[in-house]
Design a protein around this motif. Structure first.
Motif, PDB file in Angstrom:
ATOM      1  N   GLN A 125       5.987 -21.130 -49.496  1.00 31.19           N
ATOM      2  CA  GLN A 125       5.746 -21.460 -48.094  1.00 31.19           C
ATOM      3  C   GLN A 125       4.989 -22.786 -48.060  1.00 31.19           C
ATOM      4  O   GLN A 125       3.911 -22.902 -48.643  1.00 31.19           O
ATOM      5  CB  GLN A 125       4.927 -20.373 -47.401  1.00 31.19           C
ATOM      6  CG  GLN A 125       4.528 -20.699 -45.968  1.00 31.19           C
ATOM      7  CD  GLN A 125       5.689 -20.624 -45.000  1.00 31.19           C
ATOM      8  OE1 GLN A 125       6.392 -19.613 -44.947  1.00 31.19           O
ATOM      9  NE2 GLN A 125       5.906 -21.690 -44.244  1.00 31.19           N
ATOM     10  N   ILE A 126       5.568 -23.789 -47.393  1.00 33.21           N
ATOM     11  CA  ILE A 126       4.964 -25.115 -47.283  1.00 33.21           C
ATOM     12  C   ILE A 126       4.724 -25.416 -45.811  1.00 33.21           C
ATOM     13  O   ILE A 126       5.621 -25.238 -44.977  1.00 33.21           O
ATOM     14  CB  ILE A 126       5.867 -26.198 -47.895  1.00 33.21           C
ATOM     15  CG1 ILE A 126       6.139 -25.894 -49.374  1.00 33.21           C
ATOM     16  CG2 ILE A 126       5.229 -27.572 -47.752  1.00 33.21           C
ATOM     17  CD1 ILE A 126       7.132 -26.848 -50.017  1.00 33.21           C
ATOM     18  N   ASN A 127       3.526 -25.890 -45.490  1.00 28.67           N
ATOM     19  CA  ASN A 127       3.160 -26.141 -44.100  1.00 28.67           C
ATOM     20  C   ASN A 127       2.617 -27.551 -43.917  1.00 28.67           C
ATOM     21  O   ASN A 127       1.993 -28.108 -44.816  1.00 28.67           O
ATOM     22  CB  ASN A 127       2.101 -25.137 -43.631  1.00 28.67           C
ATOM     23  CG  ASN A 127       2.613 -23.709 -43.663  1.00 28.67           C
ATOM     24  OD1 ASN A 127       3.647 -23.405 -43.088  1.00 28.67           O
ATOM     25  ND2 ASN A 127       1.891 -22.841 -44.351  1.00 28.67           N
ATOM     26  N   THR A 128       2.859 -28.096 -42.723  1.00 30.33           N
ATOM     27  CA  THR A 128       2.319 -29.389 -42.291  1.00 30.33           C
ATOM     28  C   THR A 128       2.518 -30.443 -43.383  1.00 30.33           C
ATOM     29  O   THR A 128       1.582 -31.102 -43.818  1.00 30.33           O
ATOM     30  CB  THR A 128       0.819 -29.273 -41.951  1.00 30.33           C
ATOM     31  OG1 THR A 128       0.600 -28.056 -41.241  1.00 30.33           O
ATOM     32  CG2 THR A 128       0.372 -30.433 -41.071  1.00 30.33           C
ATOM     33  N   ALA A 129       3.752 -30.577 -43.826  1.00 29.20           N
ATOM     34  CA  ALA A 129       4.053 -31.442 -44.962  1.00 29.20           C
ATOM     35  C   ALA A 129       4.866 -32.663 -44.527  1.00 29.20           C
ATOM     36  O   ALA A 129       5.231 -32.817 -43.361  1.00 29.20           O
ATOM     37  CB  ALA A 129       4.806 -30.662 -46.026  1.00 29.20           C
ATOM     38  N   SER A 130       5.154 -33.525 -45.479  1.00 28.42           N
ATOM     39  CA  SER A 130       5.996 -34.706 -45.273  1.00 28.42           C
ATOM     40  C   SER A 130       7.193 -34.597 -46.220  1.00 28.42           C
ATOM     41  O   SER A 130       7.393 -35.437 -47.085  1.00 28.42           O
ATOM     42  CB  SER A 130       5.204 -35.984 -45.548  1.00 28.42           C
ATOM     43  OG  SER A 130       4.567 -35.905 -46.818  1.00 28.42           O
ATOM     44  N   LEU A 131       7.979 -33.534 -46.039  1.00 34.22           N
ATOM     45  CA  LEU A 131       9.046 -33.212 -46.983  1.00 34.22           C
ATOM     46  C   LEU A 131      10.202 -34.202 -46.939  1.00 34.22           C
ATOM     47  O   LEU A 131      11.019 -34.246 -47.867  1.00 34.22           O
ATOM     48  CB  LEU A 131       9.561 -31.795 -46.710  1.00 34.22           C
ATOM     49  CG  LEU A 131       8.519 -30.686 -46.863  1.00 34.22           C
ATOM     50  CD1 LEU A 131       9.090 -29.355 -46.406  1.00 34.22           C
ATOM     51  CD2 LEU A 131       8.038 -30.587 -48.299  1.00 34.22           C
TER      52      LEU A 131
ATOM     53  N   SER B  20      16.226 -40.445 -39.971  1.00 33.61           N
ATOM     54  CA  SER B  20      14.854 -40.976 -40.031  1.00 33.61           C
ATOM     55  C   SER B  20      13.816 -39.979 -39.534  1.00 33.61           C
ATOM     56  O   SER B  20      12.650 -40.323 -39.407  1.00 33.61           O
ATOM     57  CB  SER B  20      14.752 -42.259 -39.209  1.00 33.61           C
ATOM     58  OG  SER B  20      15.039 -41.999 -37.846  1.00 33.61           O
ATOM     59  N   SER B  21      14.224 -38.742 -39.266  1.00 33.07           N
ATOM     60  CA  SER B  21      13.297 -37.745 -38.734  1.00 33.07           C
ATOM     61  C   SER B  21      12.435 -37.150 -39.844  1.00 33.07           C
ATOM     62  O   SER B  21      12.644 -37.405 -41.032  1.00 33.07           O
ATOM     63  CB  SER B  21      14.067 -36.639 -38.011  1.00 33.07           C
ATOM     64  OG  SER B  21      14.897 -35.923 -38.908  1.00 33.07           O
ATOM     65  N   GLU B  22      11.464 -36.321 -39.440  1.00 30.66           N
ATOM     66  CA  GLU B  22      10.535 -35.702 -40.379  1.00 30.66           C
ATOM     67  C   GLU B  22      10.940 -34.262 -40.690  1.00 30.66           C
ATOM     68  O   GLU B  22      11.602 -33.596 -39.885  1.00 30.66           O
ATOM     69  CB  GLU B  22       9.116 -35.706 -39.804  1.00 30.66           C
ATOM     70  CG  GLU B  22       8.553 -37.090 -39.557  1.00 30.66           C
ATOM     71  CD  GLU B  22       7.170 -37.037 -38.941  1.00 30.66           C
ATOM     72  OE1 GLU B  22       6.728 -35.930 -38.559  1.00 30.66           O
ATOM     73  OE2 GLU B  22       6.527 -38.095 -38.828  1.00 30.66           O
ATOM     74  N   LEU B  23      10.523 -33.785 -41.871  1.00 29.03           N
ATOM     75  CA  LEU B  23      10.638 -32.381 -42.255  1.00 29.03           C
ATOM     76  C   LEU B  23       9.224 -31.889 -42.539  1.00 29.03           C
ATOM     77  O   LEU B  23       8.568 -32.390 -43.446  1.00 29.03           O
ATOM     78  CB  LEU B  23      11.529 -32.214 -43.487  1.00 29.03           C
ATOM     79  CG  LEU B  23      13.006 -32.576 -43.317  1.00 29.03           C
ATOM     80  CD1 LEU B  23      13.727 -32.534 -44.655  1.00 29.03           C
ATOM     81  CD2 LEU B  23      13.681 -31.641 -42.323  1.00 29.03           C
ATOM     82  N   ASN B  24       8.761 -30.897 -41.777  1.00 34.75           N
ATOM     83  CA  ASN B  24       7.347 -30.539 -41.821  1.00 34.75           C
ATOM     84  C   ASN B  24       7.034 -29.192 -42.454  1.00 34.75           C
ATOM     85  O   ASN B  24       5.917 -28.987 -42.926  1.00 34.75           O
ATOM     86  CB  ASN B  24       6.768 -30.558 -40.401  1.00 34.75           C
ATOM     87  CG  ASN B  24       7.059 -31.857 -39.691  1.00 34.75           C
ATOM     88  OD1 ASN B  24       7.699 -31.878 -38.650  1.00 34.75           O
ATOM     89  ND2 ASN B  24       6.610 -32.966 -40.259  1.00 34.75           N
ATOM     90  N   SER B  25       7.972 -28.253 -42.443  1.00 34.04           N
ATOM     91  CA  SER B  25       7.678 -26.927 -42.995  1.00 34.04           C
ATOM     92  C   SER B  25       8.894 -26.372 -43.726  1.00 34.04           C
ATOM     93  O   SER B  25      10.041 -26.702 -43.385  1.00 34.04           O
ATOM     94  CB  SER B  25       7.230 -25.955 -41.903  1.00 34.04           C
ATOM     95  OG  SER B  25       8.293 -25.683 -41.010  1.00 34.04           O
ATOM     96  N   LEU B  26       8.625 -25.537 -44.726  1.00 35.28           N
ATOM     97  CA  LEU B  26       9.693 -24.957 -45.538  1.00 35.28           C
ATOM     98  C   LEU B  26       9.271 -23.577 -45.995  1.00 35.28           C
ATOM     99  O   LEU B  26       8.117 -23.367 -46.388  1.00 35.28           O
ATOM    100  CB  LEU B  26       9.993 -25.858 -46.739  1.00 35.28           C
ATOM    101  CG  LEU B  26      11.079 -25.431 -47.730  1.00 35.28           C
ATOM    102  CD1 LEU B  26      11.719 -26.661 -48.367  1.00 35.28           C
ATOM    103  CD2 LEU B  26      10.525 -24.536 -48.847  1.00 35.28           C
ATOM    104  N   ALA B  27      10.200 -22.638 -45.960  1.00 41.81           N
ATOM    105  CA  ALA B  27       9.982 -21.299 -46.500  1.00 41.81           C
ATOM    106  C   ALA B  27      11.193 -20.933 -47.353  1.00 41.81           C
ATOM    107  O   ALA B  27      12.337 -21.099 -46.908  1.00 41.81           O
ATOM    108  CB  ALA B  27       9.787 -20.277 -45.383  1.00 41.81           C
ATOM    109  N   LEU B  28      10.942 -20.439 -48.559  1.00 41.86           N
ATOM    110  CA  LEU B  28      12.026 -20.130 -49.493  1.00 41.86           C
ATOM    111  C   LEU B  28      11.762 -18.807 -50.177  1.00 41.86           C
ATOM    112  O   LEU B  28      10.669 -18.557 -50.685  1.00 41.86           O
ATOM    113  CB  LEU B  28      12.148 -21.241 -50.546  1.00 41.86           C
ATOM    114  CG  LEU B  28      13.085 -20.985 -51.725  1.00 41.86           C
ATOM    115  CD1 LEU B  28      14.536 -20.900 -51.254  1.00 41.86           C
ATOM    116  CD2 LEU B  28      12.932 -22.070 -52.786  1.00 41.86           C
TER     117      LEU B  28
END
Length: 230
Positions: free
Chosen positions: A101-107, A133-141
């Motif tokens: 679980q990744i939060n508030t990131a710059s993926l 050019s958009s941001e990716l901020n959270s990831l759950a795997l």
């Protein structure tokens, strides 16, 4: 005191050959800890366990190909049983589980994610600038490892333009992707996509309570992970 402690680890060009090892990394403010040791049931195998809690994602930037800084923190757990030997033996025999679980990131600064998701999604949807050019901020795997194949039961990633929920398979040996699932886009992202004009119902776009609008059908990501087809 050093923030990194490694005991008993021995690596060579052929892979992991250690009898037992432990790892502890003290982050600010999180921790990353784990071990490699012989499996008591089958001594031909190693048991690998790594756990993270609120660990700074930027500390692992050297392990992945990035085009910028990585911000945010992650929690996770990796547990694998695999034969000793070279990396091929490890992949072919490995079995285990992984959740992250990744939060508030710059993926979006991870080149693999930017290429596979943002650039390819933008190309296939006709959004040449906004989505890529958009941001990716959270990831759950959540996934399982079975003989060089990652079986993805839940992969969710979201950002400033899109939200994806994918299931499927990643072949680590051949580096092939086979994933599919629903796609949600923001209103601004929809307006930037030429191929979506006329496909999204006006009443969905008029609903102010939903940040993402679910698209018709599913998004599929297939092929080599450095040049996938979306």
């Amino acid at each position: 005191r050093s923030p990194v402690r490694v005991e008993g680890l021995q690596l060579d060009p052929e892979g992991i050959q250690c009898q037992s090892a432990s790892l502890q990394v003290l982050g600010q403010p999180g921790t990353l800890a784990g071990f490699i040791q012989p499996n008591r049931v089958d001594p031909r195998q190693n048991r690998i366990l790594v756990q993270a809690k609120s660990f700074p994602l930027g500390s692992l930037a050297g392990l992945v190909d990035c085009s910028g800084n990585l911000y945010g923190t992650f929690d996770g757990k990796l547990e694998v049983l695999a034969n000793r030997g070279n990396w091929h033996d490890f992949l072919e025999s490995g079995a285990g589980s992984l959740w992250v679980q990744i939060n508030t990131a710059s993926l979006q600064n991870i080149n693999l994610l930017r290429t596979c998701l943002l650039q390819e999604a933008g190309r296939s949807l006709g959004s040449s600038e906004l989505i890529p050019s958009s941001e990716l901020n959270s990831l759950a795997l959540v996934c399982s490892l079975q003989r060089s194949s990652l079986e993805i039961s839940d992969f969710r990633i979201s950002g400033s333009a899109l939200e994806l929920s994918l299931t499927g398979r990643i072949d680590l040996a051949s580096r092939q992707l086979n994933l599919k699932g629903p796609l949600g886009l923001t209103r601004e992202a929809i307006q930037s996509c030429g191929v979506l004009q006329g496909l999204v119902l006006d009443d969905k776009l008029a609903n102010p309570s939903a940040y993402y609008v679910k698209m018709p059908g599913e998004l599929e990501v297939t092929g080599p992970w450095n040049d996938p087809e979306v």
